[in-house]
Design a protein around this motif. Structure first.
Motif, short mmCIF file in Angstrom:
data_model
loop_
_atom_site.label_atom_id
_atom_site.label_comp_id
_atom_site.label_asym_id
_atom_site.label_seq_id
_atom_site.Cartn_x
_atom_site.Cartn_y
_atom_site.Cartn_z
N VAL A 48 4.57 16.30 -8.30
CA VAL A 48 4.84 15.19 -7.47
C VAL A 48 3.87 13.94 -7.91
O VAL A 48 4.17 12.84 -7.99
CB VAL A 48 4.43 15.63 -6.27
CG1 VAL A 48 4.40 14.32 -5.29
CG2 VAL A 48 5.65 16.52 -5.55
N LEU A 49 2.86 14.48 -8.38
CA LEU A 49 1.75 13.20 -8.77
C LEU A 49 2.42 12.51 -10.17
O LEU A 49 2.21 11.52 -10.42
CB LEU A 49 0.37 13.86 -9.15
CG LEU A 49 -0.43 14.25 -7.72
CD1 LEU A 49 -1.65 14.94 -7.94
CD2 LEU A 49 -0.60 13.11 -6.74
N ALA A 50 2.72 13.50 -11.18
CA ALA A 50 3.19 12.69 -12.27
C ALA A 50 4.59 11.91 -12.06
O ALA A 50 4.82 10.99 -12.57
CB ALA A 50 3.73 13.77 -13.20
N GLU A 91 14.44 7.15 -10.47
CA GLU A 91 14.10 8.34 -9.98
C GLU A 91 14.35 9.27 -11.25
O GLU A 91 13.38 10.06 -11.28
CB GLU A 91 14.93 8.81 -8.85
CG GLU A 91 14.78 7.83 -7.44
CD GLU A 91 13.05 8.10 -6.96
OE1 GLU A 91 12.53 9.06 -7.41
OE2 GLU A 91 12.83 6.95 -6.51
N MET A 92 15.52 9.14 -11.99
CA MET A 92 15.50 10.11 -12.83
C MET A 92 14.44 9.99 -14.17
O MET A 92 13.96 10.60 -14.50
CB MET A 92 16.84 9.66 -13.57
CG MET A 92 17.92 10.16 -12.51
SD MET A 92 19.73 9.94 -13.46
CE MET A 92 20.62 10.62 -12.15
N LEU A 93 14.11 8.46 -14.43
CA LEU A 93 13.04 8.18 -15.34
C LEU A 93 11.95 8.87 -14.71
O LEU A 93 10.98 9.43 -15.78
CB LEU A 93 12.83 6.60 -15.37
CG LEU A 93 13.82 5.83 -16.10
CD1 LEU A 93 13.77 4.37 -16.16
CD2 LEU A 93 14.03 6.30 -17.70
N ALA A 94 11.49 8.97 -13.49
CA ALA A 94 10.15 9.52 -13.03
C ALA A 94 10.17 11.02 -13.11
O ALA A 94 9.27 11.83 -13.44
CB ALA A 94 10.08 8.87 -11.62
N ASP A 95 11.52 11.64 -13.09
CA ASP A 95 11.63 12.84 -13.10
C ASP A 95 11.36 13.30 -14.44
O ASP A 95 10.71 14.32 -15.00
CB ASP A 95 13.16 13.31 -12.73
CG ASP A 95 13.56 13.24 -11.38
OD1 ASP A 95 12.28 13.28 -10.52
OD2 ASP A 95 14.58 13.17 -10.92
N ASP A 96 11.97 12.68 -15.63
CA ASP A 96 11.51 12.91 -17.06
C ASP A 96 10.08 12.91 -17.26
O ASP A 96 9.66 13.59 -18.20
CB ASP A 96 12.34 11.76 -17.82
CG ASP A 96 13.68 12.11 -17.71
OD1 ASP A 96 14.21 12.87 -17.26
OD2 ASP A 96 14.56 10.99 -18.16
N VAL A 117 10.14 24.11 -11.36
CA VAL A 117 8.75 23.71 -10.57
C VAL A 117 9.03 22.12 -9.88
O VAL A 117 8.77 22.04 -8.60
CB VAL A 117 7.57 23.65 -11.54
CG1 VAL A 117 6.38 23.11 -10.78
CG2 VAL A 117 7.18 25.16 -11.93
N LEU A 118 9.45 21.45 -10.68
CA LEU A 118 9.91 19.92 -10.18
C LEU A 118 10.64 20.02 -9.01
O LEU A 118 10.82 19.38 -7.91
CB LEU A 118 10.36 19.00 -11.31
CG LEU A 118 10.83 17.71 -10.88
CD1 LEU A 118 9.61 16.86 -10.29
CD2 LEU A 118 11.28 16.77 -12.01
N ARG A 144 20.84 13.75 -9.25
CA ARG A 144 19.57 14.17 -9.76
C ARG A 144 19.13 15.61 -9.96
O ARG A 144 18.82 16.41 -10.55
CB ARG A 144 18.35 13.75 -8.82
CG ARG A 144 18.23 11.99 -9.10
CD ARG A 144 16.95 11.76 -8.03
NE ARG A 144 15.86 12.15 -8.41
CZ ARG A 144 14.94 12.09 -7.64
NH1 ARG A 144 14.99 11.65 -6.25
NH2 ARG A 144 13.57 12.75 -8.12
N LEU A 145 19.89 16.24 -8.78
CA LEU A 145 19.88 17.84 -8.62
C LEU A 145 20.77 18.32 -9.68
O LEU A 145 20.15 19.41 -10.32
CB LEU A 145 20.63 18.07 -7.11
CG LEU A 145 19.84 17.96 -5.88
CD1 LEU A 145 20.86 18.12 -4.58
CD2 LEU A 145 18.39 18.98 -6.06
N ARG A 146 22.04 17.79 -10.01
CA ARG A 146 22.61 18.46 -11.01
C ARG A 146 22.05 18.19 -12.26
O ARG A 146 22.08 19.27 -13.24
CB ARG A 146 24.08 17.70 -11.24
CG ARG A 146 24.90 18.37 -10.08
CD ARG A 146 26.31 17.79 -10.44
NE ARG A 146 26.81 16.57 -10.67
CZ ARG A 146 26.96 15.54 -9.76
NH1 ARG A 146 27.36 16.01 -8.28
NH2 ARG A 146 27.21 14.40 -10.08
N ARG A 147 21.23 16.96 -12.77
CA ARG A 147 20.50 16.82 -13.86
C ARG A 147 19.48 17.93 -14.05
O ARG A 147 19.16 18.29 -15.00
CB ARG A 147 20.04 15.37 -13.69
CG ARG A 147 19.52 14.89 -15.37
CD ARG A 147 19.47 13.52 -14.89
NE ARG A 147 19.01 12.87 -16.08
CZ ARG A 147 17.84 12.47 -16.40
NH1 ARG A 147 16.80 12.92 -15.65
NH2 ARG A 147 17.46 11.95 -17.62
N LEU A 148 18.75 18.31 -12.78
CA LEU A 148 17.72 19.34 -12.90
C LEU A 148 18.03 20.63 -13.06
O LEU A 148 17.49 21.70 -13.92
CB LEU A 148 16.99 19.13 -11.60
CG LEU A 148 15.89 17.79 -11.70
CD1 LEU A 148 15.17 17.70 -10.22
CD2 LEU A 148 15.08 17.57 -12.85
#
Length: 284
Positions: free
Chosen positions: A143-145, A187-192, A202-203, A243-247
């Motif tokens: 979350v912090l990352a 949001e996807m960039l932050a997920d990456d 974990v994410l 985002r869910l499908r991507r993860l």
């Protein structure tokens, strides 16, 4: 993200450029020639052609449209700056500094919530105490990352530009589509960025925990009594199906050749309106 920025800039240049070219048409066959004719007209050359009423209207509309776009951006930036200042004041009363995470404030509330509040004088990440209790150390790091990526990459400035474009031209379908797309892309960039710190499962668990706070818990508890991050010009943290499908089913990154093609197409799209206006005069 680059393609959407190119679409937005090319759209603005096309609208203003078309009106400008139409208004200057009586003064010359090309944009450069028309500008020269306009200069001759201003200097009092009796042989210079004068634009008619419809052309003056087109020139006025071009100037008003450009002014409207700039003014909307300034107004949105001013409004968001004031919202953030009020939000920071509320946080100073309701939160305390996190002992182990610099730049992080902890809100004494049981609803799981996490968001970032950007600022030029100091950005912060806000976590609720309920979220900290529910997350494992790895999930908290994820979350912090994620929030750190939003702040370091200044996603709020990207969203500000597209939000102001949508405010200025709400009747244009592209402006609404681009804002929704950019909100999801940041949001996807932050997920990456978070995936470079932790694994995808974990994410995903951390994001689902935060999502329960945004929607309200099954027990009926309301979310934390603070404005949503999106109202302050920050990312909205919405967990979309894309985002869910991507993860859940990660895909390999695009090949270098495809990325280069996309970047070249974006640059071409951005250069096309200006080239179409200026090139005829250069060649003639």
């Amino acid at each position: 993200m680059v393609v959407w920025q190119a679409i937005a800039l090319a759209g603005g240049l096309s609208m203003i450029g078309a009106l400008l070219f139409w208004g200057l048409d009586p003064l010359g066959d090309t944009l450069i020639g028309a500008l020269r004719g306009g200069l001759r007209l201003v200097l009092g050359d009796p042989e210079a052609n004068s634009p008619g009423t419809i052309h003056i209207f087109a020139l006025s509309t071009a100037a008003l449209l450009g002014f409207h776009l700039v003014l909307t951006l300034i107004r949105a930036a001013w409004r968001i700056t004031r919202q953030r200042a009020r939000h920071r004041h509320i946080l100073s009363l309701l939160t305390e500094e996190s002992a182990g995470n610099p730049g992080t404030l902890v809100l004494d509330h049981e609803t799981p919530i996490a968001y970032c509040l950007p600022g030029f004088t100091g950005s912060v990440t806000v976590l609720s105490r309920g979220l900290v209790k529910r997350l494992s150390p790895d999930e908290l790091r994820a979350v912090l990352a994620h929030e750190k990526a939003h702040l370091e990459q200044r996603h709020d400035l990207l969203l500000l530009a597209f939000a102001s474009w949508n405010d200025a031209l709400p009747w244009l379908p592209t402006s609404k589509l681009s804002l929704a797309a950019v909100q999801e892309l940041v949001e996807m960039l932050a997920d990456d960025a978070a995936l470079r710190e932790v694994t995808a499962p974990v994410l995903l668990r951390a994001l689902l925990t935060v999502a329960t706070g945004a929607l309200g818990e099954p027990s009926g508890k309301s979310p934390a009594p603070l404005p949503a991050a999106g109202t302050g010009g920050a990312p909205t943290e919405e967990l979309s199906s894309h985002r869910l499908r991507r993860l859940l089913t990660p895909k390999p990154p695009l090949p270098a050749a495809m990325r280069a093609t996309i970047l070249a197409a974006a640059l071409l799209l951005l250069a096309l309106p200006t080239t179409m206006l200026v090139a005829p005069g250069l060649f003639s």
